[in-house]
Write a protein that holds these residues in place. Sequence first.
Motif, PDB file in Angstrom:
ATOM      1  N   ASP A  21     -26.688   8.890  -6.066  1.00 55.81           N
ATOM      2  CA  ASP A  21     -25.894   9.060  -5.013  1.00 55.81           C
ATOM      3  C   ASP A  21     -25.674  10.488  -4.191  1.00 55.81           C
ATOM      4  O   ASP A  21     -25.070  11.055  -4.206  1.00 55.81           O
ATOM      5  CB  ASP A  21     -24.447   8.980  -6.114  1.00 55.81           C
ATOM      6  N   SER A  22     -25.207   9.493  -3.015  1.00 52.61           N
ATOM      7  CA  SER A  22     -26.448  11.142  -1.519  1.00 52.61           C
ATOM      8  C   SER A  22     -24.513  10.832  -1.040  1.00 52.61           C
ATOM      9  O   SER A  22     -24.480  12.328  -0.491  1.00 52.61           O
ATOM     10  CB  SER A  22     -26.549  10.254  -0.422  1.00 52.61           C
ATOM     11  N   ASN A  23     -23.849  10.021  -1.530  1.00 58.16           N
ATOM     12  CA  ASN A  23     -22.113  10.525  -0.699  1.00 58.16           C
ATOM     13  C   ASN A  23     -21.028  10.904  -1.463  1.00 58.16           C
ATOM     14  O   ASN A  23     -19.838  10.798  -1.196  1.00 58.16           O
ATOM     15  CB  ASN A  23     -21.711   8.981   0.505  1.00 58.16           C
ATOM     16  N   ASP A  25     -19.823   8.737  -3.574  1.00 64.14           N
ATOM     17  CA  ASP A  25     -18.073   7.645  -3.884  1.00 64.14           C
ATOM     18  C   ASP A  25     -18.783   7.369  -5.353  1.00 64.14           C
ATOM     19  O   ASP A  25     -18.433   6.213  -6.110  1.00 64.14           O
ATOM     20  CB  ASP A  25     -18.433   6.579  -2.851  1.00 64.14           C
ATOM     21  N   ILE A  27     -21.109   5.799  -6.746  1.00 66.07           N
ATOM     22  CA  ILE A  27     -22.104   4.754  -6.933  1.00 66.07           C
ATOM     23  C   ILE A  27     -22.773   4.818  -6.015  1.00 66.07           C
ATOM     24  O   ILE A  27     -23.731   5.468  -4.499  1.00 66.07           O
ATOM     25  CB  ILE A  27     -21.583   3.793  -6.010  1.00 66.07           C
ATOM     26  N   GLY A  28     -24.579   4.787  -6.317  1.00 65.35           N
ATOM     27  CA  GLY A  28     -25.832   5.192  -5.699  1.00 65.35           C
ATOM     28  C   GLY A  28     -26.035   4.412  -5.099  1.00 65.35           C
ATOM     29  O   GLY A  28     -25.665   3.141  -4.777  1.00 65.35           O
ATOM     30  N   ASP A  29     -27.509   4.950  -3.606  1.00 67.39           N
ATOM     31  CA  ASP A  29     -27.158   3.941  -2.325  1.00 67.39           C
ATOM     32  C   ASP A  29     -28.783   4.496  -2.381  1.00 67.39           C
ATOM     33  O   ASP A  29     -29.407   5.208  -2.484  1.00 67.39           O
ATOM     34  CB  ASP A  29     -26.159   4.784  -1.252  1.00 67.39           C
ATOM     35  N   ARG A  74     -21.762  -0.387   0.217  1.00 64.40           N
ATOM     36  CA  ARG A  74     -22.158  -0.055  -0.963  1.00 64.40           C
ATOM     37  C   ARG A  74     -22.982   1.113  -0.842  1.00 64.40           C
ATOM     38  O   ARG A  74     -23.398   2.455  -1.370  1.00 64.40           O
ATOM     39  CB  ARG A  74     -21.172  -0.477  -2.381  1.00 64.40           C
TER      40      ARG A  74
HETATM   41 CA    CA Z   1     -22.770   6.519  -2.592  1.00 64.32          CA
END
Ligand code: CA
Length: 565
Positions: A21-23, A25, A27-29, A74
């Motif tokens: 997850d970069s941000n 939240d 959730i991986g992205d 997402r």
């Molecule tokens: Ca994310």
Amino acid sequence: MEKKWWHDKVAYQIYPKSFMDSNGDGIGDLQGIISRLDYLKDLGVDILWLSPIYKSPLADEGYDISDYYAIDPRFGSMQDMEELIAEAKKRGMTVLMDLVVNHCSDEHEWFKKACEDPDGQYGKYFYLRDKDPEGKLPTNWRSYFGGPCWDELPGTDKLYLHVFHRKQPDLNWENPQLREEVYKNIRWWMEKGIGGFRIDAIINIKKPAVFHDYPADRDDGLSSVDNMLMEAEGIGEFLGEMRDKAFAPYDAFTVGEVFNEKEGDLPLFIGENGYFSTMFDFSVELYGRSGKGWFDMKRIDIDAFRNCMFGAHEKIGDIGFYSTIIENHDEPRGASRLLSDEIRCDASKKALAAVYFLRRGLPFIYQGQEIGMENKKIRSVQELDDISSIDSYEVARRAGLTNEEALETITFHSRDNARTPMQWSDEEHAGFTTGDPWLRENPNYRQINVQEQLGREDSVLSYYKKLIALRKDPAYKDTFVYGDFVPAEDCGHNVIAYLRKSKEQTILVAGNFGAQDVSLKLPRGADGSAFKGGKLLLDNGKEAYAEDGRLHLAGFAAAVVLLEA
Ligand code: CA
Ligand code: GLC
């Protein structure tokens, strides 16, 4: 056999929601994936398969697509996707998308239009039937995720078919217009520069000409979808057309998720000019299945695993290349499923890696497998995210299992085991996110994580790197990639051993999954003379040596040996 660019490659499956997850939240992205490309490059993988990242309500975690041309916000944007493809390419890696076209989402525009006008053109994209005034369903088929395969088409007096979840309406492949839509989408993605596709649930696209009931196989009065699949004839016309119109013009690499192909169909699927480049060997995943439900599944042990593996090679011979796995996003962790509590340790995880990885075929590594991630302890049904685990739990309860019994058996098989966050470090939430992870991480991340294993010479991760390097070593590559697979005669309890044989070399791959030392007879060479010993190409830290015509393996030892006369 004609040589293909992908034969000597190594593939890696990413489950984007749980990878990185970069941000914050939870959730991986896609940016998360981009940030780990160097890690993947360093591991030695070449092909990256991404589980679905298209726009989706995520009812089945992305296997329910509402727009085949868009990235779910997402996961990021189309620009992120283009960046990922380009960054992968820079590192000599290629990206595969997941092609999910047996069904779409009930939030796809086609489905919405079908609801508005079931007799119009989009009605023909689905399997619709008139509702019966008495309430009798068109057929008694049970969907894979539980309950009947039919639901009301909202706002109409019709029903639609879904062999998976209610939010995954089946697409009508008999309609040439729908097929053209699918091919158009494939070409569009190929134009973006991806290497090809993993092809989801593809055997389901062909239904029998006449829909009818089959004998009920549980007391819900329903029958398994397998019956209708067995009766369906002619899937080859669709698959051949898809190959010719969509894949072949781009020389796309394709790997099929094919369960239940018919006897004798292997050459058509993955032989010379087959429908796909390769397909997964699911013999382990099929082992022990029961018509009653997950709760009745038989657990696999090493001896049964060996039989599955040897059986698969006997079946495929040199018809084509299987893709080999020990786990994926639909299965428990291989280290938990194939290694019982008594034999699970770093050495046996490495032995497991060696025996599956050096088979004939294209090896896939599922994220976290390379550090030996394990099933997580799921304490209550509320903790489950996966729709099929929740249904299977209810099936188990209805069959009379107590809450504890049902939880124990269902959580062992749960797809959630593979979907917990990737364990990057021992920081909070395994270094996967700075926020709240969408699915609780496995608490063992404090011990099992990438950071701890990266520089450590004897870690599971380092062993995977060595295995990958060995399979690619020019001195042995031809044997590992194209050599025959020959089961060793002398496999006792808890031992898996086989030979990879080319004209020039014979390489023995062996793993001892028991705590006791064992000794195996070395096979004979092509001229009938006995191999006396050999050169150890890779060990797993436990004692192993070939001498006087025998291979000695200490408890939990694995060895790859170039045999010498
Ligand atoms: Ca994310
Ligand atoms: C495949 C996918 C699985 C999904 C199903 C329906 O089996 O791997 O995750 O639930 O198809 O698309």
